[in-house]
Design a protein around this motif. Structure first.
Motif, short mmCIF file in Angstrom:
data_model
loop_
_atom_site.label_atom_id
_atom_site.label_comp_id
_atom_site.label_asym_id
_atom_site.label_seq_id
_atom_site.Cartn_x
_atom_site.Cartn_y
_atom_site.Cartn_z
N PHE A 180 0.86 -1.18 0.00
CA PHE A 180 0.00 0.00 0.00
C PHE A 180 0.89 1.23 0.00
O PHE A 180 1.66 1.46 0.93
N MET A 181 0.80 2.03 -1.06
CA MET A 181 1.70 3.17 -1.24
C MET A 181 1.10 4.42 -0.59
O MET A 181 0.62 5.34 -1.27
N ASP A 182 1.13 4.43 0.73
CA ASP A 182 0.64 5.58 1.50
C ASP A 182 1.49 6.80 1.15
O ASP A 182 2.72 6.78 1.34
N PRO A 183 0.88 7.88 0.65
CA PRO A 183 1.67 9.07 0.29
C PRO A 183 2.54 9.60 1.41
O PRO A 183 3.59 10.20 1.15
N ARG A 184 2.14 9.37 2.65
CA ARG A 184 2.92 9.86 3.79
C ARG A 184 4.24 9.13 3.93
O ARG A 184 5.24 9.71 4.37
N THR A 185 4.25 7.84 3.58
CA THR A 185 5.45 7.04 3.81
C THR A 185 6.31 6.85 2.56
O THR A 185 7.50 6.54 2.69
N VAL A 186 5.72 7.05 1.38
CA VAL A 186 6.52 6.83 0.16
C VAL A 186 7.06 8.13 -0.41
O VAL A 186 7.78 8.12 -1.41
N GLY A 187 6.74 9.26 0.23
CA GLY A 187 7.30 10.53 -0.23
C GLY A 187 6.59 11.13 -1.42
O GLY A 187 7.24 11.67 -2.32
N PHE A 188 5.26 11.04 -1.43
CA PHE A 188 4.48 11.66 -2.51
C PHE A 188 4.25 13.12 -2.13
O PHE A 188 3.20 13.50 -1.61
N ASP A 189 5.26 13.94 -2.42
CA ASP A 189 5.28 15.33 -1.96
C ASP A 189 4.65 16.27 -2.99
O ASP A 189 4.89 16.13 -4.19
N VAL A 190 3.89 17.23 -2.48
CA VAL A 190 3.29 18.24 -3.35
C VAL A 190 3.50 19.61 -2.73
O VAL A 190 3.92 19.75 -1.58
N ALA A 191 3.19 20.64 -3.51
CA ALA A 191 3.28 22.03 -3.03
C ALA A 191 2.16 22.82 -3.69
O ALA A 191 1.48 22.33 -4.59
N GLY A 192 1.96 24.04 -3.21
CA GLY A 192 0.94 24.90 -3.80
C GLY A 192 -0.35 24.90 -3.00
O GLY A 192 -0.40 24.38 -1.87
N PRO A 193 -1.41 25.49 -3.55
CA PRO A 193 -2.69 25.60 -2.85
C PRO A 193 -3.22 24.24 -2.42
O PRO A 193 -3.04 23.23 -3.12
N VAL A 194 -3.91 24.20 -1.30
CA VAL A 194 -4.31 22.93 -0.69
C VAL A 194 -5.30 22.17 -1.56
O VAL A 194 -5.36 20.93 -1.50
N ASN A 195 -6.08 22.84 -2.39
CA ASN A 195 -7.02 22.15 -3.27
C ASN A 195 -6.64 22.26 -4.75
O ASN A 195 -7.46 21.96 -5.62
N ASP A 196 -5.42 22.67 -5.01
CA ASP A 196 -4.92 22.76 -6.40
C ASP A 196 -3.41 22.58 -6.38
O ASP A 196 -2.66 23.38 -6.92
N ALA A 197 -2.99 21.48 -5.79
CA ALA A 197 -1.56 21.25 -5.56
C ALA A 197 -0.86 20.79 -6.85
O ALA A 197 -1.50 20.38 -7.82
N HIS A 198 0.46 20.85 -6.83
CA HIS A 198 1.27 20.30 -7.92
C HIS A 198 2.39 19.46 -7.32
O HIS A 198 2.86 19.71 -6.21
N VAL A 199 2.81 18.45 -8.05
CA VAL A 199 3.83 17.54 -7.57
C VAL A 199 5.18 18.23 -7.54
O VAL A 199 5.47 19.12 -8.35
N THR A 200 6.03 17.82 -6.60
CA THR A 200 7.39 18.36 -6.52
C THR A 200 8.37 17.40 -7.20
O THR A 200 8.10 16.20 -7.31
N PRO A 201 9.51 17.91 -7.66
CA PRO A 201 10.51 17.03 -8.30
C PRO A 201 10.98 15.90 -7.39
O PRO A 201 11.32 14.81 -7.88
N LYS A 202 10.99 16.15 -6.07
CA LYS A 202 11.45 15.10 -5.15
C LYS A 202 10.61 13.84 -5.24
O LYS A 202 11.10 12.73 -5.02
N THR A 203 9.32 14.01 -5.54
CA THR A 203 8.43 12.85 -5.62
C THR A 203 8.93 11.86 -6.66
O THR A 203 8.90 10.64 -6.44
N TYR A 204 9.39 12.36 -7.80
CA TYR A 204 9.86 11.45 -8.85
C TYR A 204 11.11 10.68 -8.40
O TYR A 204 11.27 9.51 -8.76
N ASN A 205 11.94 11.31 -7.62
CA ASN A 205 13.10 10.61 -7.07
C ASN A 205 12.66 9.51 -6.11
O ASN A 205 13.22 8.40 -6.11
N HIS A 206 11.65 9.82 -5.29
CA HIS A 206 11.15 8.81 -4.35
C HIS A 206 10.50 7.64 -5.09
O HIS A 206 10.69 6.48 -4.72
#
Length: 458
Positions: A140-166
């Motif tokens: 189960f790929m829980d975003p909290r534990t696998v590093g699915f990081d985002v930034a920006g507005p809370v209801n219109d977020a965008h993925v961060t480059p770090k996520t692709y590394n994770h």
């Protein structure tokens, strides 16, 4: 590795879960799975996401919570009971749902994002437990534990480059990786933040890029993408293969299979996208591919329309000779916080097309008053009930008289065309018409090119 994404209708109940599990097991390359929240099971049913919004509102308004909590929990329980998962699974799901009511949030936006995201979160958790019970090694790929990081507005977020590394760390995983769609974790404060429209599609596209997938399979409730909206033209021609940019152009004009931004990560990574039907998984669907090496099968690929626009027409003699005219106009738009969709122009004319969702009658009046005062146009006309018709096809580049071919069926039927704009890529033509003429225009263009089997030599 293939990434497969299932929409809400594909995950609405236990019967649909049986279908997606069969799809997953059919192809050993389908190792990464992205899920939406359970959708509607029948006409008049309610999506789990909408139940979670009701739940959030009830908490905020200090209303009774038991009924809505029970309704949400029962949606998951019906699926869990069908697969006879351990009791601990439903105990966990029930605890998470009831526990939402006692959590504190920075504001209403953060609360709503967190509540909505749990539809996908718990569905992915449940699917991972079902696959495990069936003997499939699953994570189960829980975003909290696998590093699915985002930034920006809370209801219109965008993925961060770090996520692709994770995500790259799981590229060689032999487990089935089950991701909840629609949300990530804000890298600034650790809170849940959701993507915009088409959020689970965005997650699927991100995962496909991060895992360097061979293909991104997006399972929906349609057999393919069609050359025209089936609500306008019954039984239209399906599209077997199209390019990324054709899909984006058509998405803008109303194709509802994808929100256009959902494709961007996969496009950046040049991952082919296959749109397929969960209920007919053996059909080929529609393959969306890079432009390089693509050979179009016909003159146009699709035609779509979108309503809900307005247009401002300006005429001023020698407009093209006046330095700074467009700059002054854009400054007025900036003053009122208005963006525009398109601005086709001529020597003495200029048309600005707006999305009505950004406008109010008061703003339109004030903006027009400022334009008259500061720019002194010879003519200013505001056009309500404006529609955009988008005709798209890689084959259009190969014809020297593209525009004439497209507008001929409309002029033959006395349909007034307010605007013609050819894209710089030469693969799209945009027409502006009255809303009342939009569907008829689409029908006529479709009939001209598809019903008569016309190709490049027409």
């Amino acid at each position: 590795m293939k990434v497969v994404k299932f929409g809400g209708s594909s995950l609405a109940d236990a019967t649909q879960f049986e279908k997606i599990i069969h799809i997953i097991q059919q192809d050993p390359e389908r190792r990464a799975i992205v899920v939406s929240a359970p959708g509607t099971r029948f006409k008049g049913d309610i999506k789990v996401t909408d139940l979670l919004i009701q739940y959030a509102n009830a908490v905020r308004n200090h209303e009774s919570l038991e009924d809505v909590q029970t309704e949400i929990i029962d949606r998951y329980r019906n699926i869990a009971n069908h697969f006879a998962v351990p009791d601990a699974v439903m105990e966990h799901i029930s605890a998470v749902i009831t526990g939402l009511a006692s959590q504190s949030f920075a504001d209403q936006d953060h609360q709503l994002a967190a509540f909505k995201a749990h539809g996908e979160y718990l569905n992915a958790y449940l699917l991972s437990q079902i696959l495990t019970k069936l003997g499939l090694p699953t994570k189960f790929m829980d975003p909290r534990t696998v590093g699915f990081d985002v930034a920006g507005p809370v209801n219109d977020a965008h993925v961060t480059p770090k996520t692709y590394n994770h995500l790259a760390a799981y590229q060689t995983s032999t487990d089935y990786l089950v991701f909840p769609g629609f949300f990530g974790i804000n890298e600034a404060d650790g809170t849940i933040a959701t993507f915009s429209r088409g959020g689970s599609d965005i997650t699927g596209s991100i995962v496909a890029k991060g895992l360097h997938a061979e293909v991104y399979e997006n399972f929906t409730d349609v057999d393919a993408i069609y050359s025209v909206d089936p609500h306008i033209v019954p039984n239209p021609k399906s599209i077997s293969k199209m390019t990324y940019r054709e899909m984006r152009e058509l998405s803008y004009a109303g194709f509802s299979v994808f929100h256009d931004e959902a494709l961007l990560p996969a496009i950046e990574a040049q991952v082919p996208i296959n749109v397929k039907n969960t209920n007919h998984p053996d059909l080929p669907g529609t393959l969306i591919v890079p432009e390089q090496g693509f050979k179009p099968a016909g003159f146009i690929t699709g035609v779509a329309s979108s309503k809900g626009f307005s247009a401002l027409y300006l005429h001023r003699y020698l407009l093209n000779k006046e330095v700074g005219f467009t700059l002054k106009l854009l400054q007025i738009l900036y003053k009122y916080g208005i963006s525009y969709e398109h601005m086709p122009s001529g020597i003495d004319d200029l048309t600005i097309i707006f999305d009505n969702r950004e406008l109010t009658p008061e703003t339109v009046q004030a903006m027009c008053d400022d334009i008259r005062t500061e720019l002194h146009p010879d003519q200013l006309e505001w056009i309500d009930h404006y529609a955009i018709i988008m005709i798209v096809g890689e084959g259009m580049q190969l014809s020297p008289n593209t525009i004439e071919k497209i507008i001929r069926p409309l002029t033959d039927h006395d349909i007034n065309i307010h605007m013609i704009n050819e894209g710089a890529s030469k693969i799209s033509i945009m027409l502006g018409t009255d809303e009342a003429d939009a569907e008829q225009s689409v029908k006529l263009i479709y009939q001209h090119f598809f019903d008569n089997n016309r190709i490049f030599t027409d």
